[in-house]
Design a protein around this motif. Sequence first.
Motif, PDB file in Angstrom:
ATOM      1  N   LYS A 103      -1.195  -5.106   0.574  1.00  7.19           N
ATOM      2  CA  LYS A 103      -0.759  -5.332   1.955  1.00  7.19           C
ATOM      3  C   LYS A 103      -1.427  -4.342   2.906  1.00  7.19           C
ATOM      4  O   LYS A 103      -1.896  -4.707   3.982  1.00  7.19           O
ATOM      5  CB  LYS A 103       0.764  -5.195   2.066  1.00  7.19           C
ATOM      6  N   LEU A 104      -1.459  -3.064   2.499  1.00  7.79           N
ATOM      7  CA  LEU A 104      -2.070  -2.040   3.337  1.00  7.79           C
ATOM      8  C   LEU A 104      -3.570  -2.302   3.480  1.00  7.79           C
ATOM      9  O   LEU A 104      -4.136  -2.144   4.565  1.00  7.79           O
ATOM     10  CB  LEU A 104      -1.819  -0.654   2.749  1.00  7.79           C
ATOM     11  N   TYR A 105      -4.200  -2.717   2.400  1.00 13.04           N
ATOM     12  CA  TYR A 105      -5.635  -3.042   2.425  1.00 13.04           C
ATOM     13  C   TYR A 105      -5.914  -4.157   3.433  1.00 13.04           C
ATOM     14  O   TYR A 105      -6.840  -4.057   4.252  1.00 13.04           O
ATOM     15  CB  TYR A 105      -6.074  -3.469   1.030  1.00 13.04           C
ATOM     16  N   LEU A 106      -5.098  -5.205   3.404  1.00 16.56           N
ATOM     17  CA  LEU A 106      -5.299  -6.337   4.318  1.00 16.56           C
ATOM     18  C   LEU A 106      -5.098  -5.913   5.771  1.00 16.56           C
ATOM     19  O   LEU A 106      -5.789  -6.399   6.678  1.00 16.56           O
ATOM     20  CB  LEU A 106      -4.353  -7.482   3.957  1.00 16.56           C
ATOM     21  N   LYS A 107      -4.163  -5.001   6.002  1.00 16.73           N
ATOM     22  CA  LYS A 107      -3.951  -4.499   7.364  1.00 16.73           C
ATOM     23  C   LYS A 107      -5.172  -3.715   7.840  1.00 16.73           C
ATOM     24  O   LYS A 107      -5.603  -3.836   8.991  1.00 16.73           O
ATOM     25  CB  LYS A 107      -2.697  -3.626   7.409  1.00 16.73           C
ATOM     26  N   LEU A 108      -5.744  -2.896   6.940  1.00 14.20           N
ATOM     27  CA  LEU A 108      -6.932  -2.128   7.291  1.00 14.20           C
ATOM     28  C   LEU A 108      -8.118  -3.053   7.602  1.00 14.20           C
ATOM     29  O   LEU A 108      -8.921  -2.771   8.483  1.00 14.20           O
ATOM     30  CB  LEU A 108      -7.293  -1.173   6.150  1.00 14.20           C
ATOM     31  N   LEU A 109      -8.208  -4.162   6.885  1.00 17.55           N
ATOM     32  CA  LEU A 109      -9.297  -5.109   7.116  1.00 17.55           C
ATOM     33  C   LEU A 109      -9.243  -5.725   8.512  1.00 17.55           C
ATOM     34  O   LEU A 109     -10.258  -6.145   9.056  1.00 17.55           O
ATOM     35  CB  LEU A 109      -9.263  -6.239   6.081  1.00 17.55           C
ATOM     36  N   ASN A 110      -8.050  -5.768   9.089  1.00 16.19           N
ATOM     37  CA  ASN A 110      -7.887  -6.342  10.428  1.00 16.19           C
ATOM     38  C   ASN A 110      -8.346  -5.397  11.536  1.00 16.19           C
ATOM     39  O   ASN A 110      -8.394  -5.781  12.701  1.00 16.19           O
ATOM     40  CB  ASN A 110      -6.429  -6.747  10.664  1.00 16.19           C
ATOM     41  N   VAL A 111      -8.652  -4.164  11.159  1.00 17.26           N
ATOM     42  CA  VAL A 111      -9.101  -3.179  12.144  1.00 17.26           C
ATOM     43  C   VAL A 111     -10.594  -3.367  12.407  1.00 17.26           C
ATOM     44  O   VAL A 111     -11.390  -3.448  11.473  1.00 17.26           O
ATOM     45  CB  VAL A 111      -8.840  -1.742  11.645  1.00 17.26           C
ATOM     46  N   ASP A 115      -2.388   9.408  -1.251  1.00 20.84           N
ATOM     47  CA  ASP A 115      -1.411   9.970  -0.320  1.00 20.84           C
ATOM     48  C   ASP A 115      -1.180   8.953   0.797  1.00 20.84           C
ATOM     49  O   ASP A 115      -1.577   9.145   1.934  1.00 20.84           O
ATOM     50  CB  ASP A 115      -1.921  11.295   0.261  1.00 20.84           C
ATOM     51  N   HIS A 116      -0.539   7.850   0.428  1.00 19.13           N
ATOM     52  CA  HIS A 116      -0.323   6.796   1.413  1.00 19.13           C
ATOM     53  C   HIS A 116       0.644   7.230   2.507  1.00 19.13           C
ATOM     54  O   HIS A 116       0.568   6.742   3.633  1.00 19.13           O
ATOM     55  CB  HIS A 116       0.180   5.535   0.721  1.00 19.13           C
ATOM     56  N   SER A 117       1.530   8.158   2.183  1.00 16.71           N
ATOM     57  CA  SER A 117       2.455   8.653   3.207  1.00 16.71           C
ATOM     58  C   SER A 117       1.677   9.403   4.286  1.00 16.71           C
ATOM     59  O   SER A 117       1.957   9.280   5.478  1.00 16.71           O
ATOM     60  CB  SER A 117       3.518   9.569   2.587  1.00 16.71           C
ATOM     61  N   GLY A 118       0.652  10.178   3.858  1.00 13.13           N
ATOM     62  CA  GLY A 118      -0.179  10.900   4.825  1.00 13.13           C
ATOM     63  C   GLY A 118      -0.942   9.948   5.718  1.00 13.13           C
ATOM     64  O   GLY A 118      -1.064  10.172   6.926  1.00 13.13           O
ATOM     65  N   LEU A 119      -1.431   8.864   5.137  1.00 11.62           N
ATOM     66  CA  LEU A 119      -2.157   7.856   5.903  1.00 11.62           C
ATOM     67  C   LEU A 119      -1.247   7.186   6.920  1.00 11.62           C
ATOM     68  O   LEU A 119      -1.591   7.071   8.105  1.00 11.62           O
ATOM     69  CB  LEU A 119      -2.740   6.803   4.946  1.00 11.62           C
ATOM     70  N   VAL A 120      -0.081   6.774   6.467  1.00 13.61           N
ATOM     71  CA  VAL A 120       0.870   6.097   7.360  1.00 13.61           C
ATOM     72  C   VAL A 120       1.320   7.032   8.480  1.00 13.61           C
ATOM     73  O   VAL A 120       1.377   6.643   9.652  1.00 13.61           O
ATOM     74  CB  VAL A 120       2.095   5.583   6.562  1.00 13.61           C
ATOM     75  N   GLN A 121       1.619   8.292   8.143  1.00 15.88           N
ATOM     76  CA  GLN A 121       2.046   9.259   9.154  1.00 15.88           C
ATOM     77  C   GLN A 121       0.944   9.528  10.171  1.00 15.88           C
ATOM     78  O   GLN A 121       1.210   9.669  11.368  1.00 15.88           O
ATOM     79  CB  GLN A 121       2.486  10.563   8.480  1.00 15.88           C
ATOM     80  N   ALA A 122      -0.302   9.604   9.692  1.00 15.11           N
ATOM     81  CA  ALA A 122      -1.429   9.847  10.602  1.00 15.11           C
ATOM     82  C   ALA A 122      -1.549   8.706  11.606  1.00 15.11           C
ATOM     83  O   ALA A 122      -1.797   8.935  12.794  1.00 15.11           O
ATOM     84  CB  ALA A 122      -2.719   9.983   9.802  1.00 15.11           C
ATOM     85  N   ILE A 123      -1.348   7.496  11.140  1.00 15.18           N
ATOM     86  CA  ILE A 123      -1.425   6.333  12.022  1.00 15.18           C
ATOM     87  C   ILE A 123      -0.281   6.340  13.024  1.00 15.18           C
ATOM     88  O   ILE A 123      -0.485   6.135  14.229  1.00 15.18           O
ATOM     89  CB  ILE A 123      -1.410   5.025  11.200  1.00 15.18           C
ATOM     90  N   GLU A 124       0.908   6.614  12.548  1.00 15.19           N
ATOM     91  CA  GLU A 124       2.091   6.585  13.421  1.00 15.19           C
ATOM     92  C   GLU A 124       2.118   7.744  14.418  1.00 15.19           C
ATOM     93  O   GLU A 124       2.744   7.645  15.467  1.00 15.19           O
ATOM     94  CB  GLU A 124       3.372   6.589  12.575  1.00 15.19           C
ATOM     95  N   HIS A 125       1.432   8.860  14.077  1.00 15.18           N
ATOM     96  CA  HIS A 125       1.457  10.037  14.953  1.00 15.18           C
ATOM     97  C   HIS A 125       0.118  10.278  15.661  1.00 15.18           C
ATOM     98  O   HIS A 125      -0.159  11.384  16.126  1.00 15.18           O
ATOM     99  CB  HIS A 125       1.852  11.277  14.157  1.00 15.18           C
ATOM    100  N   ASN A 126      -0.698   9.242  15.736  1.00 12.22           N
ATOM    101  CA  ASN A 126      -1.980   9.333  16.466  1.00 12.22           C
ATOM    102  C   ASN A 126      -2.883  10.461  15.964  1.00 12.22           C
ATOM    103  O   ASN A 126      -3.597  11.085  16.754  1.00 12.22           O
ATOM    104  CB  ASN A 126      -1.737   9.530  17.966  1.00 12.22           C
TER     105      ASN A 126
END
Length: 201
Positions: A69-77, A93-104
């Motif tokens: 699911k995360l891969y498909l979301k990245l492909l849409n970028v 470290d998917h939590s780090g990736l998600v946090q980086a996205i959510e916190h700009n």
Amino acid sequence: MYEYIKGILTYVSPAYVVVENQGMGYQIHSANPYRFSTKMNEEVLIYVYQAVREDDITLYGFKDLNEKKLYLKLLNVSGIGPKSALAILANEDHSGLVQAIEHNDANYLTKFPGVGKKTASQIVLDLKGKLGDLDVEWAQGTALTFDSVEGNVHITEALEALKVLGYSAREIKKVSGELEKIQHDTTDAYLREALKLMMKK
């Protein structure tokens, strides 16, 4: 479109694994092929995405549905292709990736191979607030522990895998010395360690 492939794992390389199903061997590219190596000659289930181009059809594989699911979301970028998205997923470290996205946090995102400031900003713009359907516990990741066993061959394979993911020779050289100070018993363990070190550089 394929959802997953279940079959016998027959081969693991720095770039892909081969899964045999009903007499056919499927080449499946993965962010970290070595994480499947403990299942050699055993039945595995790998979620897949089929990328079709004019001159190529490639299967990309994932350990679970959340990763797909995360891969498909990245492909849409805009600016993120199949290989770039795979390289981003290599660090678990998917939590780090998600946090980086959510916190700009574009600086965090530029640590991935092939991701410059423009692409990092685009990732934040396109995905912020759109990752809520990912399982929370999965995104946080799990603690990893490994037995200390010497394995220089494993280090070599891990460095090859980094090269396949798109890291430069200069970046790989920076972490190779650190890996030699660590003792693990699998290529998967060294590759995970290397990817963590890459994110700290």
